[in-house]
Design a protein around this motif. Structure first.
Motif, PDB file in Angstrom:
ATOM      1  N   GLY A   1       0.774  -1.238   0.000  1.00  0.00           N
ATOM      2  CA  GLY A   1       0.000   0.000   0.000  1.00  0.00           C
ATOM      3  C   GLY A   1       0.802   1.282   0.000  1.00  0.00           C
ATOM      4  O   GLY A   1       0.234   2.357  -0.193  1.00  0.00           O
ATOM      5  N   THR A   2       2.109   1.217   0.210  1.00  0.00           N
ATOM      6  CA  THR A   2       2.909   2.438   0.173  1.00  0.00           C
ATOM      7  C   THR A   2       3.005   2.923  -1.270  1.00  0.00           C
ATOM      8  O   THR A   2       2.863   2.139  -2.214  1.00  0.00           O
ATOM      9  CB  THR A   2       4.329   2.206   0.731  1.00  0.00           C
ATOM     10  N   PRO A   3       3.244   4.206  -1.471  1.00  0.00           N
ATOM     11  CA  PRO A   3       3.351   4.711  -2.849  1.00  0.00           C
ATOM     12  C   PRO A   3       4.417   3.980  -3.674  1.00  0.00           C
ATOM     13  O   PRO A   3       4.193   3.676  -4.851  1.00  0.00           O
ATOM     14  CB  PRO A   3       3.701   6.192  -2.665  1.00  0.00           C
ATOM     15  N   VAL A   4       5.566   3.671  -3.080  1.00  0.00           N
ATOM     16  CA  VAL A   4       6.622   2.991  -3.827  1.00  0.00           C
ATOM     17  C   VAL A   4       6.212   1.552  -4.158  1.00  0.00           C
ATOM     18  O   VAL A   4       6.545   1.036  -5.227  1.00  0.00           O
ATOM     19  CB  VAL A   4       7.978   3.071  -3.083  1.00  0.00           C
ATOM     20  N   PHE A   5       5.469   0.906  -3.274  1.00  0.00           N
ATOM     21  CA  PHE A   5       4.951  -0.440  -3.530  1.00  0.00           C
ATOM     22  C   PHE A   5       4.008  -0.398  -4.733  1.00  0.00           C
ATOM     23  O   PHE A   5       4.120  -1.212  -5.655  1.00  0.00           O
ATOM     24  CB  PHE A   5       4.222  -0.957  -2.288  1.00  0.00           C
ATOM     25  N   VAL A   6       3.086   0.558  -4.724  1.00  0.00           N
ATOM     26  CA  VAL A   6       2.115   0.695  -5.815  1.00  0.00           C
ATOM     27  C   VAL A   6       2.834   0.982  -7.131  1.00  0.00           C
ATOM     28  O   VAL A   6       2.513   0.392  -8.176  1.00  0.00           O
ATOM     29  CB  VAL A   6       1.077   1.795  -5.483  1.00  0.00           C
TER      30      VAL A   6
END
Length: 112
Positions: free
Chosen positions: A59-64
């Motif tokens: 769910g983190t921006p970098v994960f997305v």
């Protein structure tokens, strides 16, 4: 199930990740039959065949952002449909991006 074999190209790309991160605290070892990168005993990257698995945090921006890359998937090291929810596997075709995403995984692994 045996660990998937990583190509020489993937192993060299992992070496470049370590070099580009430039943190002397990074330890390269093996876990679950795979090359892994740890910091202070915390694994933050694993080479699973020719894909680099990175713990980026669901769910983190970098994960997305990482999951949106073509061919990226949740890391499923056992290959049994039980992926690690916080981990993204980036295929070798994205090796040029591995250091960038690995830097985020490394930052998340730092002791607070």
């Amino acid at each position: 199930m045996a660990a998937p074999v990583s190509s020489q190209e993937a192993l060299e790309a992992l070496d470049l990740v370590v070099a580009e991160l430039g943190d002397p605290g990074i330890v390269r070892s093996r876990m679950m039959g795979r090359p892994v990168l740890t910091l202070a005993g915390t694994m933050f990257a694993v080479l699973n065949g020719d894909a680099l698995g990175l713990k980026l945090g669901a769910g983190t921006p970098v994960f997305v952002e990482a999951r949106a890359l073509e061919g990226a998937a949740l890391l499923d090291p056992g290959g049994k449909g039980r992926p690690f929810k916080d981990w993204v596997a980036l295929p070798l075709e994205h090796a040029a991006l591995w250091p960038r995403f690995a830097a985020d995984a490394l930052d998340a692994a730092r002791p607070r």
